[in-house]
Design an enzyme around this catalytic site. Structure first.
Site, PDB file in Angstrom:
ATOM      1  N   HIS A 289       8.248  -1.635  12.580  1.00  0.00           N
ATOM      2  CA  HIS A 289       7.064  -2.030  11.807  1.00  0.00           C
ATOM      3  C   HIS A 289       7.134  -3.483  11.323  1.00  0.00           C
ATOM      4  O   HIS A 289       6.398  -3.879  10.427  1.00  0.00           O
ATOM      5  CB  HIS A 289       6.907  -1.060  10.627  1.00  0.00           C
ATOM      6  CG  HIS A 289       5.608  -1.201   9.883  1.00  0.00           C
ATOM      7  ND1 HIS A 289       4.392  -1.284  10.519  1.00  0.00           N
ATOM      8  CD2 HIS A 289       5.336  -1.295   8.551  1.00  0.00           C
ATOM      9  CE1 HIS A 289       3.422  -1.415   9.611  1.00  0.00           C
ATOM     10  NE2 HIS A 289       3.975  -1.428   8.409  1.00  0.00           N
TER      11      HIS A 289
ATOM     12  N   ASP B 101       4.901   3.626   8.576  1.00  0.00           N
ATOM     13  CA  ASP B 101       4.102   2.879   9.549  1.00  0.00           C
ATOM     14  C   ASP B 101       5.022   2.422  10.678  1.00  0.00           C
ATOM     15  O   ASP B 101       6.151   1.988  10.441  1.00  0.00           O
ATOM     16  CB  ASP B 101       3.482   1.636   8.893  1.00  0.00           C
ATOM     17  CG  ASP B 101       2.462   2.003   7.830  1.00  0.00           C
ATOM     18  OD1 ASP B 101       2.232   3.198   7.621  1.00  0.00           O
ATOM     19  OD2 ASP B 101       1.907   1.073   7.213  1.00  0.00           O
TER      20      ASP B 101
ATOM     21  N   ASP C 295       0.817  -1.225   0.000  1.00  0.00           N
ATOM     22  CA  ASP C 295       0.000   0.000   0.000  1.00  0.00           C
ATOM     23  C   ASP C 295       0.848   1.272   0.000  1.00  0.00           C
ATOM     24  O   ASP C 295       0.309   2.369  -0.069  1.00  0.00           O
ATOM     25  CB  ASP C 295      -1.017  -0.004   1.161  1.00  0.00           C
ATOM     26  CG  ASP C 295      -0.387  -0.127   2.530  1.00  0.00           C
ATOM     27  OD1 ASP C 295       0.627  -0.845   2.663  1.00  0.00           O
ATOM     28  OD2 ASP C 295      -0.900   0.492   3.481  1.00  0.00           O
ATOM     29  N   HIS C 296       2.167   1.103   0.035  1.00  0.00           N
ATOM     30  CA  HIS C 296       3.052   2.270  -0.013  1.00  0.00           C
ATOM     31  C   HIS C 296       3.882   2.329  -1.301  1.00  0.00           C
ATOM     32  O   HIS C 296       4.513   3.344  -1.569  1.00  0.00           O
ATOM     33  CB  HIS C 296       3.981   2.287   1.210  1.00  0.00           C
ATOM     34  CG  HIS C 296       3.228   2.469   2.501  1.00  0.00           C
ATOM     35  ND1 HIS C 296       3.249   3.655   3.208  1.00  0.00           N
ATOM     36  CD2 HIS C 296       2.394   1.648   3.171  1.00  0.00           C
ATOM     37  CE1 HIS C 296       2.473   3.538   4.277  1.00  0.00           C
ATOM     38  NE2 HIS C 296       1.945   2.332   4.286  1.00  0.00           N
TER      39      HIS C 296
HETATM   40 ZN   LIG Z   1       2.963  -0.971   6.458  1.00  0.00          ZN
END
Ligand SMILES: [Zn+2]
Length: 309
Positions: free
Chosen positions: A140, A211, A67-68
């Site tokens: 993370h 994150d 998602d990044h």
């Molecule tokens: Zn992440």
């Protein structure tokens, strides 16, 4: 200098929140835009903004979760079609080079510009006369970095109109005046440079974290920042979940901002399971600890003003 939030959602694209991407617009400063993360659909979000892909000078990737980064190959390729000839630099954790080069290779994508990929370690990753960018490792479960962007102080400008109004001739003595020195003019007048130099402005500090769980390095990265951008994947009741999934709660983010004595906290990486009421609650939870907090929406623009003296 402003931040535009292109994607503020967590994990998967949602109707009103796309996945992570943030643009740091440095148009006045260097006629460029820096991107932080590039989730799927980022180029569509860019189309809705005034950002021109060829102006994107650097892309900083915090970590390699999909998602990044899933928007990266598409954006790189489109930048070619849209007349991007200027060099582009990508910074990110080890693996980012293999990911990008593989995607470009198997799709036989040829770029019209030079692409440089820098795999970062903790420390300074970029520095010039205007800006220094450093990074530190976060917590993370996968390598994830936070970036601290420090602008150089703006020296006060010499007030030339004021000098010409007093018939003070231009020449080498302007340099001395600009440095704040006293100067004796040919006609015998003595003038003090300090009276003719505008206000010095402190450079701004922007901290954008990937994150992470709450960790000491977040506080170090955000020290005295004008803006701290922090994820807020969970609410304060979900602390155990946050820990299990290597994320933060709104309280964690606020604690980091408070400990770091940041000026303003921006919360992003908001889960699609939160409805409008939940989001207000999430923001209020953070405000209990750090009042100057705001949850951003997709496409929202946040100005970063100079600190008031
Ligand atoms: Zn992440």
């Amino acid at each position: 200098m402003e931040l535009q939030f292109l994607g503020t959602g967590a994990g998967v694209p949602a109707k009103h929140r796309n996945v992570s991407s943030i643009a740091l617009k440095l148009l006045d400063e260097r006629n460029a835009v820096w991107l932080f993360d590039c989730g799927e659909g980022t180029q569509l979000q860019i189309l809705k903004s005034t950002i021109r892909p060829r102006k994107i000078e650097k892309i900083f990737i915090t970590h390699l979760h999909g998602d990044h980064i899933f928007g990266l190959p598409g954006l790189l390729s489109s930048r070619s079609f849209q007349g991007g000839n200027e060099k582009l630099e990508i910074y990110g954790p080890v693996g980012i080079a293999e990911y990008v080069r593989t995607a470009l290779k198997v799709s036989q994508t040829r770029l019209s510009y030079e692409l440089k990929i820098i795999e970062v370690k903790e420390g300074i990753v970029f520095s010039d006369k205007q800006f220094t960018v450093s990074c530190k490792a976060l917590d993370h479960g996968i390598a994830s970095f936070g970036y601290r962007i420090v602008e150089a102080d703006h020296e006060g400008e010499l007030q030339v109109e004021k000098l010409t109004a007093l018939n003070i001739p231009s020449g080498p003595l302007y340099g001395k005046l600009k440095r704040g020195e006293s100067v004796e003019l040919p006609d015998g007048r003595v003038i003090n440079g300090k009276d003719f130099v505008g206000e010095k402005k402190l450079g701004r500090i922007v901290t954008i974290l990937g994150d992470t769980r709450k960790t000491k390095n977040s506080v170090l990265l955000a020290e005295n920042a004008d803006i701290l951008v922090h994820e807020s994947t969970f609410n304060k009741e979900e602390e155990k979940m946050a820990r299990a999934y290597y994320h933060s709660t709104s309280h964690h983010a606020a604690q980091v901002a408070l400990e770091a004595q940041a000026e303003k906290l921006i919360l992003t990486h908001i889960s699609a399971r939160y409805l409008t009421g939940d989001i207000i609650q999430l923001e209020n939870e953070a405000k209990e600890i750090f009042p100057n907090t705001k949850i951003v929406k997709d496409m929202e623009i946040i100005e970063i003003p100079f600190k008031a003296e």
